[in-house]
Design an enzyme around this catalytic site. Structure first.
Site, PDB file in Angstrom:
ATOM      1  NE  ARG A  22      29.303  -2.181  -2.511  1.00  0.00           N
ATOM      2  CZ  ARG A  22      29.179  -1.127  -1.615  1.00  0.00           C
ATOM      3  NH1 ARG A  22      27.995  -0.524  -1.600  1.00  0.00           N
ATOM      4  NH2 ARG A  22      29.800  -1.055  -0.611  1.00  0.00           N
ATOM      5  CG  ASP A  42      31.418   6.887   5.415  1.00  0.00           C
ATOM      6  OD1 ASP A  42      31.211   8.096   6.088  1.00  0.00           O
ATOM      7  OD2 ASP A  42      30.869   5.827   5.831  1.00  0.00           O
ATOM      8  NE  ARG A  60      33.752   2.981   0.437  1.00  0.00           N
ATOM      9  CZ  ARG A  60      32.402   2.541   0.402  1.00  0.00           C
ATOM     10  NH1 ARG A  60      31.693   3.425   1.013  1.00  0.00           N
ATOM     11  NH2 ARG A  60      32.076   1.264  -0.136  1.00  0.00           N
ATOM     12  CE  LYS A  95      25.895  -2.214   1.492  1.00  0.00           C
ATOM     13  NZ  LYS A  95      25.522  -0.984   0.836  1.00  0.00           N
ATOM     14  NE  ARG A  99      25.938  -3.122   5.442  1.00  0.00           N
ATOM     15  CZ  ARG A  99      24.907  -3.102   5.334  1.00  0.00           C
ATOM     16  NH1 ARG A  99      24.356  -4.199   5.529  1.00  0.00           N
ATOM     17  NH2 ARG A  99      24.109  -1.913   5.155  1.00  0.00           N
TER      18      ARG A  99
HETATM   19  P1  AMP Z   1      26.866   3.315   5.889  1.00  0.00           P
HETATM   20  O1  AMP Z   1      26.645   4.624   6.383  1.00  0.00           O
HETATM   21  O2  AMP Z   1      25.808   2.606   5.856  1.00  0.00           O
HETATM   22  O3  AMP Z   1      27.468   3.383   4.565  1.00  0.00           O
HETATM   23  O4  AMP Z   1      27.852   2.635   6.972  1.00  0.00           O
HETATM   24  C1  AMP Z   1      28.910   3.235   7.773  1.00  0.00           C
HETATM   25  C2  AMP Z   1      29.909   2.447   8.104  1.00  0.00           C
HETATM   26  O5  AMP Z   1      29.076   1.311   9.201  1.00  0.00           O
HETATM   27  C3  AMP Z   1      30.593   1.823   7.086  1.00  0.00           C
HETATM   28  O6  AMP Z   1      31.907   1.362   7.633  1.00  0.00           O
HETATM   29  C4  AMP Z   1      29.993   0.222   7.263  1.00  0.00           C
HETATM   30  O7  AMP Z   1      30.914  -0.735   6.683  1.00  0.00           O
HETATM   31  C5  AMP Z   1      29.490   0.158   8.751  1.00  0.00           C
HETATM   32  N1  AMP Z   1      28.342  -0.834   8.648  1.00  0.00           N
HETATM   33  C6  AMP Z   1      27.041  -0.633   8.047  1.00  0.00           C
HETATM   34  N2  AMP Z   1      26.201  -1.528   8.356  1.00  0.00           N
HETATM   35  C7  AMP Z   1      27.086  -2.637   8.900  1.00  0.00           C
HETATM   36  C8  AMP Z   1      26.888  -3.981   9.236  1.00  0.00           C
HETATM   37  N3  AMP Z   1      25.920  -4.479   9.404  1.00  0.00           N
HETATM   38  N4  AMP Z   1      27.925  -4.712   9.858  1.00  0.00           N
HETATM   39  C9  AMP Z   1      29.241  -4.118  10.037  1.00  0.00           C
HETATM   40  N5  AMP Z   1      29.334  -2.921   9.557  1.00  0.00           N
HETATM   41  C10 AMP Z   1      28.409  -2.154   9.018  1.00  0.00           C
HETATM   42 MG    MG Z   2      28.911   3.214   3.587  1.00  0.00          MG
END
Ligand code: AMP
Ligand code: MG
Length: 521
Positions: free
Chosen positions: A192, A269, A199, A122, A103
Site C-alpha cells: 500500500r 491508531d 497516524r 502489509k 504487520r
Molecule cells: P488494527 O486495529 O487491525 O489496525 O490493528 C491494531 C494493532 O494490532 C496494530 O498495531 C496492528 O499492527 C496490530 N496487528 C493486527 N493484526 C496483526 C497481526 N496479524 N500481527 C501483528 N500485529 C497485528
Molecule cells: Mg491499524
C-alpha cells in the site's frame, strides 16, 4: 525497474537503537528496523495499473522477477532501510499503550512527479510491534484492502492506495470468527501507498510517555513535509496544524457518509494525520440504510463505530490528538476552541453534501428537518442506500405521486412490507421533494447529471468482495480484476456491469464475510 528513492521518515527521525526483531516497548524513537519475511512462493494476484504508473513503473516492470521480489518482500531494494513505525492508540475508547506497525513494514519513500509515496507491505511478518501476533495477513482481508482502497479513491474519498496484492505461498492460521475454530488460510501481502502513514497514535505515544522532545521532532517533521504552508516550530504553527488535521478528517468523514462507507475500527491508531482512509479491516457498505449499522462483529454490542456515529467519533479522536499536542503549545485553550468549532463546521458541510445527493441547488432553513425525515423513512423498511439515491435521480418533476414511488421500488428489500402506511410516508416525502424541486426550477436532466456524480452506482458491497475472495481462493482472479475496473468508474453507467447494480442477494444476508466481519485478518 527504476524507483526514485527519497527517504525522509527514517532519515530525519530518531530510530530505535535495538536492531534485533523481538516484541518490546520502544521508547524515544519513531521507528525500528524491520526486514520483511521471505515468502516461500510469491505470486501476483493483482496489480493496480494506475498505481504502477503513479510510481513510475511500466507494464514491463510489472512482469519482471524484480517486481515480484520487491513487492512480495523477498528482496530489499538497494540503498533502502525498511522499518516499522512506533505508535499507540485508543482502541474502542480506551488507551491501549504502544501498538505500532505489527504487520506492516515500510520499504521506502519515492518521489515521482513531485509526489511523495511511502511504500508499505502489509502482512510481511513480525516486527518489534507485533506483540503476540504473527505479523501476517490472509488473502481474504488483503483482497478487501486492495480493492477497496482503489475503489475509494475513484469515489473521490481520500484514502491510502494499493499497488499490488500477492500470495506469499505460505499458510496462515486464523480463527476467523473468534469461536475457537482456527483454520489455515492463504497468506498474502498487499503493497500500500500513501504520502505518509503517520497516524494520530504516532503523536499520542510520545505524549503518553511525556516525551516532549520527540513529540516535537515528529510534529515538525510532519508539518515540514505534509503541511508546507505552515511554519514549523511555532505555537501558531502547531495550532494551525491541528486545525488542518481536523478539517481533513472532517472532510474524509463527510465523504464516508455520502457513499455509505463504515470504517468499522475508528481507533486513534487507525486515523491518518493526512485525513486519509486507512486500515481497511472489517469495513462495510450500507446496503439497507441503517444508522446504527456496523460491519464489525467485535463492536456488535456497543455500535461505537456505526455509520451514524462516525462524525462524532472522528471528533472524539481529534480530541485525543489535541490532548497529545498540548505540551507543544503550552495550553489547551486554542485546541479546545478548534474542537468546539467542529460541529459548526460539520453541519453546513453535511447539509451541503445531502443537498448534492438530492440534487438541490438552493438552501432552505428547514433542510436539516427534511433530511432527517428522509433518513427516518429510509429505515422504516429495509431500503438500499445506493440504489435509492441513484434511482431517485431518474424522477421527473411532473410525475404524479403514485408514479414517483415507482422510481424507488427497486431499492426495497422486502416489497411485501410496503404497507399502505409506508407507501403514504414515501408519497408524502416525494411530494415534498418534488415541490421543493419545482420551487427551485430544477431541470430533470441537469439534476440527474449533478446527482449521478455524487451518488455512486457501483460500490464494493460486502458480498461482492466475498465472491471475489472465494474465486481467488480457488486461483481465479478474474472477478478481482473485473471489480477493479468497474470500480474505477463508480459514477458511470456501465452496461457490462449492470448485474452489480443490484441489492445484496438473500443468501448473503447472514453469511460470514458478507454481513459479519471480525478484526481477524
Ligand atoms: P488494527 O486495529 O487491525 O489496525 O490493528 C491494531 C494493532 O494490532 C496494530 O498495531 C496492528 O499492527 C496490530 N496487528 C493486527 N493484526 C496483526 C497481526 N496479524 N500481527 C501483528 N500485529 C497485528
Ligand atoms: Mg491499524
Amino acid at each position: 525497474m527504476k524507483l526514485n528513492i527519497n527517504d525522509t521518515f527514517n532519515k530525519e527521525l530518531p530510530k530505535d537503537s535495538i536492531e534485533e526483531n523481538f516484541p518490546r516497548q520502544v521508547v524515544e524513537s519513531c521507528f525500528s528496523s524491520a526486514v520483511p519475511r521471505t515468502p516461500s512462493n510469491p505470486k501476483i494476484v493483482h496489480v493496480s495499473d494506475e498505481m504502477l504508473q503513479a510510481i513510475g513503473l511500466t507494464e514491463q516492470d510489472k512482469s519482471s522477477q524484480e517486481f515480484l521480489n520487491v513487492f512480495s518482500g523477498k528482496k530489499i531494494i538497494q540503498g533502502t532501510a525498511p522499518y516499522a513505525m512506533c505508535y499507540g492508540g485508543h482502541q474502542f475508547g480506551h488507551w491501549a499503550g504502544q501498538l505500532g506497525d505489527g504487520r506492516a513494514i515500510n520499504l521506502t519513500e519515492l518521489l515521482v512527479d513531485n509526489k511523495r509515496w511511502a511504500i508499505q507491505l502489509k502482512g510481511s511478518g513480525a516486527t518489534p510491534y507485533s506483540r503476540t501476533a504473527d505479523g501476517l495477513a490472509v488473502l481474504r482481508s488483503s483482497v478487501r484492502e486492495h480493492l477497496c482502497s482503489e475503489a475509494m479513491h475513484h469515489l473521490g474519498v481520500p484514502t491510502t492506495r494499493s499497488l499490488s496484492l500477492m500470495l506469499t505461498g505460505d499458510q496462515v492460521l486464523r480463527d476467523m470468527m473468534y469461536d475457537g475454530n482456527p483454520d489455515y488460510e492463504k497468506g498474502a501481502v498487499v503493497c500500500r501507498l500513501a504520502p505518509s502513514f503517520i497516524r494520530f497514535g504516532n503523536f499520542q505515544i510520545f505524549a503518553s510517555r511525556q516525551d516532549e522532545k520527540n513529540l516535537k521532532t515528529l510534529t515538525d517533521y510532519t508539518i515540514r513535509h505534509f503541511f508546507p504552508q505552515i511554519k514549523e516550530g511555532t505555537k501558531e504553527g502547531y495550532i494551525k496544524f491541528f486545525e488542518d488535521v481536523l478539517d481533513r478528517t472532517l472532510e474524509m468523514v463527510i465523504h464516508w457518509q455520502r457513499v455509505g462507507f463504515v470504517h468499522g475500527v475508528m481507533n486513534t491508531d487507525n486515523l491518518s494525520i493526512l485525513g486519509l482512509t486507512i486500515d481497511y479491516g472489517p469495513y462495510g457498505w450500507l446496503e439497507g440504510y441503517e444508522d446504527n449499522w456496523t460491519p464489525n462483529t467485535t463492536d456488535s454490542q456497543h455500535h461505537r463505530y456505526s455509520y451514524a456515529k462516525q462524525p462524532g467519533i472522528a471528533l472524539w479522536n481529534l480530541a485525543q490528538l489535541g490532548s497529545a499536542l498540548v505540551p507543544l503549545i503550552g495550553e489547551a485553550k486554542p485546541l479546545q476552541a478548534i474542537l468546539d468549532g467542529y460541529k459548526g463546521k460539520y453541519q453546513p458541510k453535511y447539509l451541503s453534501m445531502m443537498r448534492s445527493k438530492l440534487g438541490l441547488h438552493t438552501e432552505k432553513s428547514t433542510d436539516d428537518l427534511f433530511f432527517e425525515e428522509l433518513e427516518k423513512i429510509l429505515q422504516v423498511t429495509e431500503t438500499d442506500m445506493t440504489i435509492f439515491f441513484r434511482n431517485l435521480a431518474n424522477l421527473k418533476i411532473e410525475n404524479t405521486a403514485s408514479e414517483l414511488t415507482s422510481y424507488i421500488l427497486d431499492a426495497f428489500y422486502k416489497p411485501e412490507e410496503l404497507t399502505e402506511n409506508i407507501l403514504k410516508l414515501w408519497n408524502d416525502w416525494l411530494a415534498k421533494y418534488t415541490d421543493r424541486l419545482r420551487s427551485e426550477d430544477s431541470i430533470d436532466k441537469e439534476r440527474k447529471q449533478s446527482m449521478d456524480v455524487v451518488n455512486p452506482k457501483y460500490v464494493l458491497r460486502n458480498y461482492m468482495a466475498q465472491l471475489a475472495i472465494d474465486k481467488a481462493d480457488q486461483g481465479d482472479y478474474t472477478l478481482i480484476d473485473s471489480f477493479y475496473h468497474m470500480l474505477k468508474l463508480p459514477y458511470d453507467d456501465q452496461p457490462e456491469y449492470e448485474q452489480w447494480f443490484a441489492k445484496r442477494p438473500e443468501w448473503a444476508r447472514h453469511k460470514v464475510g458478507c454481513s459479519m466481519l471480525s478484526c481477524s485478518s
